[in-house]
Design an enzyme around this catalytic site. Structure first.
Site, PDB file in Angstrom:
ATOM      1  N   ARG A  86      -1.418   5.525   4.469  1.00  0.00           N
ATOM      2  CA  ARG A  86      -0.891   4.872   3.514  1.00  0.00           C
ATOM      3  C   ARG A  86       0.444   4.389   3.471  1.00  0.00           C
ATOM      4  NH1 ARG A  86      -5.430   4.030   0.194  1.00  0.00           N
ATOM      5  NH2 ARG A  86      -4.086   2.852  -0.967  1.00  0.00           N
ATOM      6  N   MET A 125       0.902  -1.129  -0.019  1.00  0.00           N
ATOM      7  CA  MET A 125       0.004  -0.170   0.092  1.00  0.00           C
ATOM      8  C   MET A 125       0.894   1.186  -0.160  1.00  0.00           C
ATOM      9  SD  MET A 125      -3.284   0.545   2.450  1.00  0.00           S
ATOM     10  CE  MET A 125      -2.887   1.534   3.874  1.00  0.00           C
ATOM     11  N   CYS A 126       0.537   2.505  -0.818  1.00  0.00           N
ATOM     12  CA  CYS A 126       1.271   3.729  -0.865  1.00  0.00           C
ATOM     13  C   CYS A 126       0.553   4.754  -1.265  1.00  0.00           C
ATOM     14  CB  CYS A 126       2.199   3.400  -1.826  1.00  0.00           C
ATOM     15  SG  CYS A 126       3.518   2.197  -1.753  1.00  0.00           S
ATOM     16  N   GLY A 127       0.844   5.711  -0.732  1.00  0.00           N
ATOM     17  CA  GLY A 127      -0.055   6.943  -1.201  1.00  0.00           C
ATOM     18  C   GLY A 127       0.666   7.786  -2.489  1.00  0.00           C
ATOM     19  N   ASN A 160       1.703   2.475  -6.786  1.00  0.00           N
ATOM     20  CA  ASN A 160       1.161   1.657  -5.696  1.00  0.00           C
ATOM     21  C   ASN A 160       0.871   0.476  -6.160  1.00  0.00           C
ATOM     22  OD1 ASN A 160      -0.276   0.984  -3.507  1.00  0.00           O
ATOM     23  ND2 ASN A 160      -2.000   2.163  -3.931  1.00  0.00           N
TER      24      ASN A 160
END
Ligand code: SF4
Ligand code: SF4
Lengths: 359, 502
Positions: A30, A1-3, A200
């Site tokens: 995130r 998960m990333c932003g 992401n």
């Protein structure tokens, strides 16, 4: 998960880094602090015609070796330390230096001089990353730069004084790494020449894509799947001359059952693209934002397994993992929408923003 | 001298259950069951039994069972029973030992030492029952890039070479009419058409009963050049030049005249009753230039409308040879590994020549990439593909599609008794004897062959889903999704695969 976040001014008007920092901060859930970064386009107007190389050096020795190598390859117009605050949140593990360079004149008489120059810069970047121990090129485009490190995005921004730069296109990334260890070079945005990518998700087709790129002379050494996205855009768009829309068809093509129903000649074109670019197809759950000097593109995998929201307000186009990140900096929006799986959202300078319907 | 050969199998008959119907006598093509009507006595020639199990399954009272013979020579790890029997056979006959099907020696099976990845948490797996899952594969030359006159569907400037469109990356391997029955060929042709894939004619030409399926048939041009004429070439969907075969690399073939029936003679275009000899080399191919000429002669003859494949046995130098073949103009190279089956081969060749298909795929795929010509041609792998997992692993190593031969025959009823070369296949497959041929009903055969393809395709979709991929092209050459278990460093390096745990 990333932003992920991106801000693009369609008229090329530059804004300071504050908004993109806010955007990143809004997606605190995130990421976990093991990687954050920013890319800004238009930040070096004074040196706009030179390639701006942002470099990480583990120590003086790596810096010297790199400079030795650079001296013979390019003309260094100016070099300086990238201004940084020392902050307690991020131990400074690298010397960060920037070089504004020019390619020697030997290509100038050639018709394809621009392409040759760019290939030359790419080769330079690959050689440094590959062969000089402790040196890493964080970005290599013109009038742009990447600021990244292991840390929370707003700490990274504070460390690099991102708020002091002005850009017409900003992208950001906050990382929650699950596949590769966190190090400065492994943080996003990932850049090559003009291309910067924040990502992401996972490229489950990485092995296929990497081997396709290697056969085209790209070296994938970063142990991260994001680099293939940047290289694929470089190969398809810069080298092979596909439009961004066509590149998106190649990278996230519609399913065969849709292609089979298309009228001719559209069907043949889509079929040819899928057949030809089968090894370039990006598979797996992902949302990406890709930027270059005149464009910002948002793209999802073919069944949209990661969030991506786009919005427009006057001259500004926003793309982010979360709606809140956009609303926080611009509550007054003309339009906000979730692009369909596999459809690229393309914002261009002096043009409108469009979700290209390919699915 | 006493003939001291213990039999391989013994036939056990339950006397209580046997009703003396003599069905087994009629069913066994090898003359194992003998009944003396006058003396009302049974004799079983155990030494002739090959454990095809035909009699056991046809016996109305299930009175028959076939067992491994308990009688063996004194055990010895080097001078195994098989070695001793082979020597005795050759001492008796003075000739080459003939056999059929694939390599029997216990070489390492790389497929069984490769494992597939699966998604957990960070990359969701995909449910093929809910989401589209694509297996479509195109075989043939692809352009380096596509040139378009933009915009949306205006004009395609790049000319796309003819490709075969497969709805699943599995095809039926070339098995000739002559080596197998028309019923067996028809079964596979119908299944190929139904599923959207292809079958190979083998070198025996195309029987007229196959014409309705010709658009799903790949014709073959082998060293005997049987049946090769313009119409034949034009009728099929693609043409395959056969240089070699995994089961017998470096040697030719021989269909005895006794098998060249009227129909086979017509299809192969040779006189009835004459031996059909396929020389070891093509007598017009002694170099890569010669091969290139043949490729282009075939393309000319078919007006550049059919892809031309070239099949070779996987041998030590397979990578440079395959590169040469692709550079010579082939649209695909077919690699046949040393586990590939055959209707007839000398045992010494079948068991001792060639290399495993897994390493052949890996080295050819890698070499084509290094030379920047991977897109010039496809890689079709064959030889010992037993399951959908093998298909997935072959594709992950770099194959575009696979051929299945033995597996297809097993679907049609073959029990791998390895007696194809006798022409007396108990299950009506590798035979031309009318009474035996009747044992295979092509309707039933087609259903089973199609089922096999459907089942494997379904499993392939499940495998892709577990890998978080929704299209087979993202598995192709994706060796990152494979790991080796119990392989040496060198094996791993050749395969381009990491060990499990890394
Ligand atoms: S060869 Fe086959 S049919 Fe004959 S006895 Fe053995 S199992 Fe029965
Ligand atoms: S095809 Fe027939 S003869 Fe050949 S192995 Fe199978 S069952 Fe035996």
């Amino acid at each position: 998960m990333c932003g992920l976040g991106g801000i693009f001014n369609r008229e090329g008007r530059r804004i300071p880094g504050d908004d993109i920092i806010t955007m990143a901060r809004m997606m605190r859930d995130r990421y976990d602090g093991r990687g954050g970064g920013f890319a800004g386009y238009g930040i070096y107007p004074k040196y706009a015609e030179y390639y701006a190389l942002h470099l990480f050096f583990r120590d003086e020795e790596a810096k010297e070796a790199t400079e030795e190598f650079l001296k013979d390859r390019v003309a260094i117009i100016k070099d300086e330390e990238v201004p940084m605050r020392s902050i307690k949140e991020i131990p400074k593990e690298n010397i960060v230096w920037r070089y504004f360079v020019e390619v020697p004149h030997r290509f100038k008489s050639r018709k394809d001089c621009a392409a040759l120059e760019e290939d030359y810069i790419i080769e330079t970047v690959f050689t440094i990353n590959d062969e000089i121990d402790g040196a890493f090129v964080a970005s290599s485009g013109k009038n742009m730069g990447v600021f990244k490190a292991t840390g929370m995005p707003d700490d990274v921004a504070r460390m690099y004084k991102v708020e002091k730069y002005k850009a017409y296109c900003w992208i950001t990334h906050g990382r929650f790494p699950t596949n590769t260890p966190g190090w400065w070079g492994g943080a996003h945005p990932f850049n090559l020449l003009d291309w910067s990518v924040v990502h992401n998700g996972e490229i489950s087709s990485y092995g296929t894509n990497r081997r396709y790129l290697e056969a085209h002379g790209y070296k994938c050494r970063l142990l991260t799947d994001t680099e293939v996205v940047a290289y694929l855009f470089d190969l398809l768009v810069r080298k092979q001359g596909l439009s961004l829309r066509t590149a998106a068809i190649a990278l996230t093509p519609p399913f065969w059952k849709h292609i089979d129903r298309m009228p001719e000649p559209k069907r043949s074109i889509y079929t040819a693209l899928r057949m030809t670019y089968a090894p370039a197809m990006l598979n797996g759950p992902f949302a990406i934002i890709v930027a270059n000097r005149d464009t910002m593109v948002g793209l999802n995998d073919r069944i949209k397994l990661r969030p991506l929201i786009a919005a427009k307000s006057g001259e500004f186009v926003y793309i982010a993992s979360e709606e809140a990140a956009i609303r926080e900096i611009q509550p007054e929006l003309e339009k906000l929408w979730a692009p369909r799986a596999g459809n690229p959202v393309i914002a261009r300078l002096h043009d409108d923003v469009r979700e290209e319907v390919i699915h | 001298m006493v003939r001291n050969f213990p039999p391989d199998f013994v036939v056990r008959v339950d006397k209580e259950a046997c009703i003396n119907c003599l069905r087994c006598v009629r069913e066994c093509p090898f003359g194992v069951h003998e009944y003396d009507k006058e003396k009302k006595k049974w004799k079983r020639h155990h030494e002739k039994c090959v454990a095809c199990l035909r009699c056991a399954y046809m016996c109305p009272t299930q009175a028959i069972s076939i067992e491994r013979s308990p009688m063996e020579y004194s055990p010895h790890p080097v001078w195994t029973n098989r070695v001793r029997k082979d020597i005795k056979t050759q001492a008796e006959t003075g000739s080459v030992i003939l056999t059929a099907m694939g390599n029997e020696l216990p070489y390492l099976n790389y497929f069984d030492h490769l494992v597939l990845d699966a998604c957990q948490v960070t990359n969701p797996s995909i449910d093929p029952l809910r989401e589209p899952m694509e297996l479509r594969t195109y075989l043939g030359r692809k352009p380096e890039k596509v040139d378009l006159d933009e915009y949306d569907g205006v004009e395609l400037k790049t000319k796309i070479a003819p490709n075969l469109k497969l709805e699943t990356p599995i095809m039926f391997a070339h098995m000739s009419y002559g080596s197998i029955s028309i019923e067996a060929q028809l079964s596979m042709a119908r299944a190929a058409k139904e599923v959207g894939t292809y079958m190979g004619t083998g070198e025996g030409g195309m029987h007229r009963d196959l014409y309705p399926y010709a658009d799903h048939i790949i014709t073959q041009v082998a060293s005997g050049r049987f049946a090769v004429h313009e119409e034949y070439l034009k009728r099929g969907a693609a043409i395959e030049i056969k240089i070699g075969q995994g089961a017998k690399p470096g040697i030719g073939g021989h269909l005895p005249g006794t098998k060249v029936t009227a129909e086979i003679s017509e299809t192969r275009m040779i006189p009835e009753g004459s031996d059909a000899i396929s020389p070891a080399p093509h007598h017009d191919i002694y170099s890569i230039e010669d091969l290139s000429r043949l490729i282009y002669a075939l393309k000319e003859a078919t007006r550049y409308k059919k892809p031309v494949f070239v099949k070779i046995a996987a041998v030590h130098n397979v990578a440079p040879i395959a590169v040469g073949i692709i550079r010579a103009g082939a649209d695909a190279v077919v690699l046949d590994g040393f586990r590939g089956g055959t209707g007839a081969a000398p045992q010494v060749h079948r068991d001792h020549h060639g290399i495993p298909i897994e390493v052949a795929i890996a080295s050819v795929d890698q070499r084509l990439r290094e030379e920047g010509i991977r897109h010039w041609g496809s890689i079709i792998a064959s030889g010992g593909i037993r399951s959908s997992a093998d298909v997935a692993k072959a594709i992950a190593l770099g194959a575009d599609a696979v051929y299945i031969g033995t597996a297809a025959l097993i679907a049609l009823g073959c029990t791998v008794c390895k007696k194809c070369y006798t022409g007396k296949c108990p299950w009506g497959i590798a035979t031309q004897v009318p009474e035996l041929r009747k044992r295979l009903n092509p309707d039933e055969g087609a259903r089973r062959a199609a089922n096999l393809l459907k089942a494997w395709s379904h499993e392939l979709k499940e495998i892709l889903g577990a890998l978080g991929l929704n299209s087979i092209e993202s598995l192709r050459g994706n060796r990152d999704r494979l790991r080796g278990v119990g392989l040496s460093d060198v094996d791993l390096e050749v395969l381009g695969v990491k060990p499990a745990g890394r």
